[in-house]
Design a protein around this motif. Structure first.
Motif, PDB file in Angstrom:
ATOM      1  N   PRO A   1       3.730   2.234  -4.069  1.00 51.47           N
ATOM      2  CA  PRO A   1       3.506   3.545  -4.698  1.00 51.47           C
ATOM      3  C   PRO A   1       4.690   4.497  -4.544  1.00 51.47           C
ATOM      4  O   PRO A   1       4.997   5.264  -5.470  1.00 51.47           O
TER       5      PRO A   1
ATOM      6  N   GLN B   1       0.420   7.772  -8.885  1.00 55.32           N
ATOM      7  CA  GLN B   1      -0.192   6.486  -9.206  1.00 55.32           C
ATOM      8  C   GLN B   1      -1.712   6.620  -9.300  1.00 55.32           C
ATOM      9  O   GLN B   1      -2.322   7.302  -8.470  1.00 55.32           O
TER      10      GLN B   1
ATOM     11  N   GLU C   1       0.813  -1.209   0.000  1.00 54.54           N
ATOM     12  CA  GLU C   1       0.000   0.000   0.000  1.00 54.54           C
ATOM     13  C   GLU C   1       0.848   1.262   0.000  1.00 54.54           C
ATOM     14  O   GLU C   1       0.450   2.267  -0.595  1.00 54.54           O
TER      15      GLU C   1
ATOM     16  N   ASN D   1       6.397   6.088  -7.789  1.00 55.06           N
ATOM     17  CA  ASN D   1       6.429   7.541  -7.992  1.00 55.06           C
ATOM     18  C   ASN D   1       7.868   8.063  -8.064  1.00 55.06           C
ATOM     19  O   ASN D   1       8.168   8.968  -8.854  1.00 55.06           O
TER      20      ASN D   1
ATOM     21  N   LYS E   1      -1.498   7.716   1.532  1.00 54.52           N
ATOM     22  CA  LYS E   1      -1.570   7.244   0.148  1.00 54.52           C
ATOM     23  C   LYS E   1      -2.554   8.079  -0.661  1.00 54.52           C
ATOM     24  O   LYS E   1      -2.255   8.500  -1.784  1.00 54.52           O
ATOM     25  N   PHE E   2      -3.734   8.346  -0.114  1.00 57.11           N
ATOM     26  CA  PHE E   2      -4.736   9.109  -0.838  1.00 57.11           C
ATOM     27  C   PHE E   2      -4.301  10.552  -1.047  1.00 57.11           C
ATOM     28  O   PHE E   2      -4.574  11.147  -2.097  1.00 57.11           O
TER      29      PHE E   2
ATOM     30  N   GLN F   1       0.256  10.077  -2.618  1.00 55.63           N
ATOM     31  CA  GLN F   1       0.811   9.130  -3.589  1.00 55.63           C
ATOM     32  C   GLN F   1      -0.140   8.783  -4.726  1.00 55.63           C
ATOM     33  O   GLN F   1       0.289   8.260  -5.740  1.00 55.63           O
ATOM     34  N   TRP F   2      -1.407   9.039  -4.567  1.00 59.43           N
ATOM     35  CA  TRP F   2      -2.392   8.688  -5.585  1.00 59.43           C
ATOM     36  C   TRP F   2      -2.939   9.939  -6.257  1.00 59.43           C
ATOM     37  O   TRP F   2      -3.005  11.012  -5.646  1.00 59.43           O
ATOM     38  N   ARG F   3      -3.324   9.773  -7.501  1.00 60.82           N
ATOM     39  CA  ARG F   3      -4.116  10.815  -8.140  1.00 60.82           C
ATOM     40  C   ARG F   3      -5.438  10.964  -7.383  1.00 60.82           C
ATOM     41  O   ARG F   3      -5.936  10.011  -6.807  1.00 60.82           O
TER      42      ARG F   3
ATOM     43  N   MET G   1      -5.609   5.509  -8.859  1.00 61.83           N
ATOM     44  CA  MET G   1      -6.300   4.691  -7.875  1.00 61.83           C
ATOM     45  C   MET G   1      -6.596   3.318  -8.471  1.00 61.83           C
ATOM     46  O   MET G   1      -6.659   3.151  -9.691  1.00 61.83           O
ATOM     47  N   ASN G   2      -6.750   2.311  -7.600  1.00 62.16           N
ATOM     48  CA  ASN G   2      -7.019   0.955  -8.072  1.00 62.16           C
ATOM     49  C   ASN G   2      -8.195   0.939  -9.040  1.00 62.16           C
ATOM     50  O   ASN G   2      -9.159   1.700  -8.890  1.00 62.16           O
TER      51      ASN G   2
END
Length: 784
Positions: free
Chosen positions: A498, A531, A494, A502, A580-581, A584-586, A533-534
């Motif tokens: 990422p 990255q 998790e 990145n 993460k949200f 690291q994530w879009r 999202m799933n």
């Protein structure tokens, strides 16, 4: 902004319900303070968030209603640019882009089609700037909502504080906000379960010196146990199992039954109080009366069945449909695929069983004394590690198979596709993760036969026996190793994966530009390098927690520390997911939801299964029932109604049967004759069972004590299940789904809405009448 308001007015005035958008009525200042908004995310000290750093997200003396252009004068609009929050604006834009026609012709509609055919690489909402700032948030304030979320939610320094759920919902939408609300609620409910589980473990530690069973095992230097495998396994003293007997007592003691009942009740209380918490959140976030719009048909379904159409009973328009026979045939094929994958899991477990029965002899003949003397523990430990690797490998295969079978079924809508895929993946993962645990709990050592008449696998390998101190130690090792390894692996995937991805992306971008210095990129490019999202949304996050919930409840009677491990993991998990949200994530597309969906039904199913499995673990896997039967029926206190430690004197000897060594089969006869214990070859050895001695009228037949223990086990299972289920249903009945104050508040609000709407309409009509009257007088004065 005016275009969006006009478009939204068109959508909300049509019969297709789009989104209920929360806005304020002007005249709400008249409403009494008793219906002011909940602010459930503001906790008490010391876990309270710093109030001065958070924006005022809600106006206490206001209530909300669906937005309508015709009633725009009823809404408080200070600024048209901020009237809709960022998450709502992104939903509006995405709704338009999904339905706009980009080229004349059939099916030339929508952003998703442009992404599918490669016209665009990606489409996502932008983050609100950087999540870092050179200035302190306390002195200069937050630069944007992303920065604020990082400082008060995703930062590791606030791990002990409650989550700002309103801010999460404003930034990421209600669906993600509900996930973190559920995760926070689940983590909070784990505190009492972890405390009681730790208490059970500490109770075992404090009573260890007074445990009569472990004392007798440690002092049984004259009891020689039969070999646990063919040929190479030696005879061993029962006292050699002293450490394992003490460890078993830590988990299998007098408080185990109480803890099993507590956890079954806890699961029910957790689910019932979550329904109440969800109701409060739904009211606070304006989701009570919100209904999802009529879902559109999936493009794959439409392309497959475009030649067959029928009238939609809701919209009254023709639409593609799937024939009943075609649907049934596809479901049969899908079910066959599920059955085949379950057989693959069983085959993997069968392979682990073969590994265990083969390697126990190999380890028994090992040249290292440490491994040779602990061959069973070495076998169990390596088998668990190999099983974990197989689990992780099969998970990759399961995802592809579940995706293939779900697409084969051709679900009509996206929600049907998501529910079907979720059920398949959960079933695969649950069976894959727990099948070996079920084997150890209920089958290991149960069907081995007895010395001289062992049951064998393929008429060759002798089935594995339990350790002389019992099978519970194997189950504890299985659960502990799998739980720790899986949670560690999930946390790495998790966050670690990422971060690496990145970093590698940023490195490639700098290399392409031919410079190593930090370059200022526009926000869309910085977000593009993050990255995505799933592909399945929050599926992986929910699945991880649901499987953990199963581990925490299903076999908790054998491993009371499971809730504590889950609690420690979840405290880290919340911050990992937040980090993460945010970083690291879009930014995912904000979407609305009223609850956690199909996962709630899965949680209820796990709660029911946990009652059954814990009843069987206590009755079959642990020695609780045999000890109880001995204390009341065969021990020194038999017939006196006592069951203390003094009543357990002689239990170990009574639970072991005698075997004549000369009755061994040729292939089972050990290479050692046992002369190392007494200087002469052994004549007898002992084994765990309730059987008659070799010189009885019926050699090695079951004793009366065996039947008493079996009857007590069956009786315990029936009584335990019925008692716990009755308690669960009683709790479900006594705890209402809606809190009383919330129910009164909702009724009060509906009443006041009707009253205010009437007053507002009356005020408008009176104003129009006065204007007409005034205009009429002016017209009369102008008449010559």
């Amino acid at each position: 902004m005016g275009f969006l308001l006009d478009w939204l007015h068109f959508c909300c005035s049509s019969r297709r319900k789009i989104y209920y958008l929360p806005r304020r009525y002007k005249f709400m200042s008249r409403i009494d303070k008793q219906i002011s908004r909940f602010r459930g995310w503001l906790p008490r000290k010391p876990m309270r968030l710093d109030k001065e750093t958070l924006p005022d997200l809600e106006e206490n003396d206001c209530y909300t209603a669906p937005f309508s252009q015709q009633r725009i004068h009823h809404f408080i609009i200070h600024n048209k640019d901020t009237f809709f929050n960022n998450a709502t604006r992104s939903r509006i834009v995405h709704h338009i882009l999904q339905r706009i026609k980009y080229e004349e012709g059939k099916n030339k509609i929508g952003l998703n089609r442009l992404l599918t055919n490669g016209s665009y690489e990606a489409a996502f909402p932008l983050h609100e700037g950087s999540y870092r700032s050179k200035n302190s948030i306390r002195t200069h304030g937050a630069e944007n909502h992303r920065h604020l979320l990082y400082e008060c939610w995703a930062s590791w320094g606030v791990w002990y504080k409650y989550q700002p759920l309103d801010l999460i919902r404003r930034y990421f939408g209600e669906k993600i906000g509900l996930y973190f609300a559920w995760l926070g609620w689940y983590t909070g409910m784990l505190f009492p379960a972890a405390f009681i589980g730790l208490f059970v473990f500490l109770y075992g530690v404090t009573t260890l010196d007074h445990c009569q069973v472990s004392k007798e095992v440690c002092q049984a230097t004259d009891i020689i146990m039969c070999p646990v495998c063919d040929k190479y396994c030696p005879f061993m003293r029962l006292s050699d199992s002293c450490v394992y007997a003490k460890v078993t007592h830590l988990f299998d003691n007098g408080a185990t039954v109480f803890f099993a009942v507590f956890m079954a009740v806890w699961a029910t209380v957790f689910l019932e109080f979550w329904k109440r918490r969800r109701a409060v959140i739904a009211y606070d976030w304006d989701l009570i009366d919100w209904e999802e719009e009529e879902e559109e048909i999936r493009p794959q379904f439409e392309a497959k069945y475009s030649k067959k159409e029928r009238m939609n009973p809701i919209s009254g328009k023709p639409e593609p449909y799937q024939a009943f026979t075609d649907k049934c045939s596809r479901l049969v094929v899908s079910a066959s695929g599920i059955f085949f994958m379950i057989c693959v899991v069983i085959a993997a477990v069968f392979g682990i069983v073969i590994y265990r029965v083969v390697t126990v002899s190999t380890f028994a003949a090992f040249k290292w004394a440490l491994i040779r003397n602990n061959s069973q523990v070495a076998t169990t430990g390596t088998a668990v590690c190999i099983n974990f690797c197989i689990i992780m490998l099969l998970n990759v295969l399961y995802e592809k198979v579940a995706l293939l079978l779900t697409n084969l079924e051709q679900p009509r809508t996206e929600s049907e596709w998501e529910n079907s895929f979720t059920l398949k993946m959960f079933l695969f993962q649950f069976v894959n993760l727990n099948s070996s645990t079920f084997y150890i709990a209920f089958f290991l050592g149960r069907f081995t036969g007895h010395p001289g008449a062992y049951l064998r696998l393929i008429n060759r390998w002798r089935l594995e026996e339990c350790h002389p101190s019992g099978c519970l130690i194997d189950l504890c090792m299985q659960m502990g190793i799998i739980m720790v390894l899986k949670q560690t692996w999930n946390n790495f995937m998790e966050l670690g994966y990422p971060l690496i991805q990145n970093w590698w992306t940023r490195r490639k971008v700098r290399q392409e530009q031919g410079t190593q210095r930090k370059t200022s990129f526009p926000q869309w490019e910085r977000d593009y390098n993050l990255q995505p999202m799933n592909a399945y949304g929050l599926f992986d996050e929910y699945l991880e927690m649901i499987l953990q919930f199963g581990f925490t409840t299903i076999f908790v009677a054998a491993f009371p520390l499971a809730p504590l491990l889950a609690l420690l993991n979840n405290i880290i998990e919340i911050r990992l997911d937040a980090y993460k949200f945010v970083t690291q994530w879009r930014r995912p597309l904000a979407s609305r939801a009223k609850d956690i969906g199909i996962w709630y039904g899965i949680l209820e199913g796990i709660g029911i299964l946990s009652v059954i499995t814990n009843a069987f673990v206590i009755a079959i896997t642990s020695d609780f029932i045999p000890r109880l039967v001995y204390a009341y029926k065969y021990g020194p206190c038999a017939g006196q109604g006592e069951a203390g430690q003094k009543c357990m004197v002689g239990y170990v000897n009574a639970s072991l049967s005698v075997f004549l060594i000369s009755d061994f089969e040729n292939r089972s006869e050990p290479t050692s004759d046992g002369s190392e214990f007494s200087g002469t070859p052994l004549k007898y050895c002992r084994y765990r069972d309730y059987r008659d001695p070799p010189h009885a009228p019926v050699p090695y037949g079951y004793t009366l004590q065996f039947w008493h223990v079996l009857a007590a086990r069956l009786a315990f299972i029936i009584v335990f299940e019925h008692l716990v289920f009755c308690i669960k249903h009683l709790i479900s009945y006594l705890i209402p789904d809606l809190p009383k104050d919330l129910r009164d508040r909702m009724r009060r609000e509906k009443y006041l809405i009707q009253e205010m709407m009437y007053e507002a309409e009356l005020e408008r009509l009176q104003k129009e009448r006065k204007e007409r009257k005034k205009n009429g007088k002016a017209h009369h004065n102008e008449w010559p």
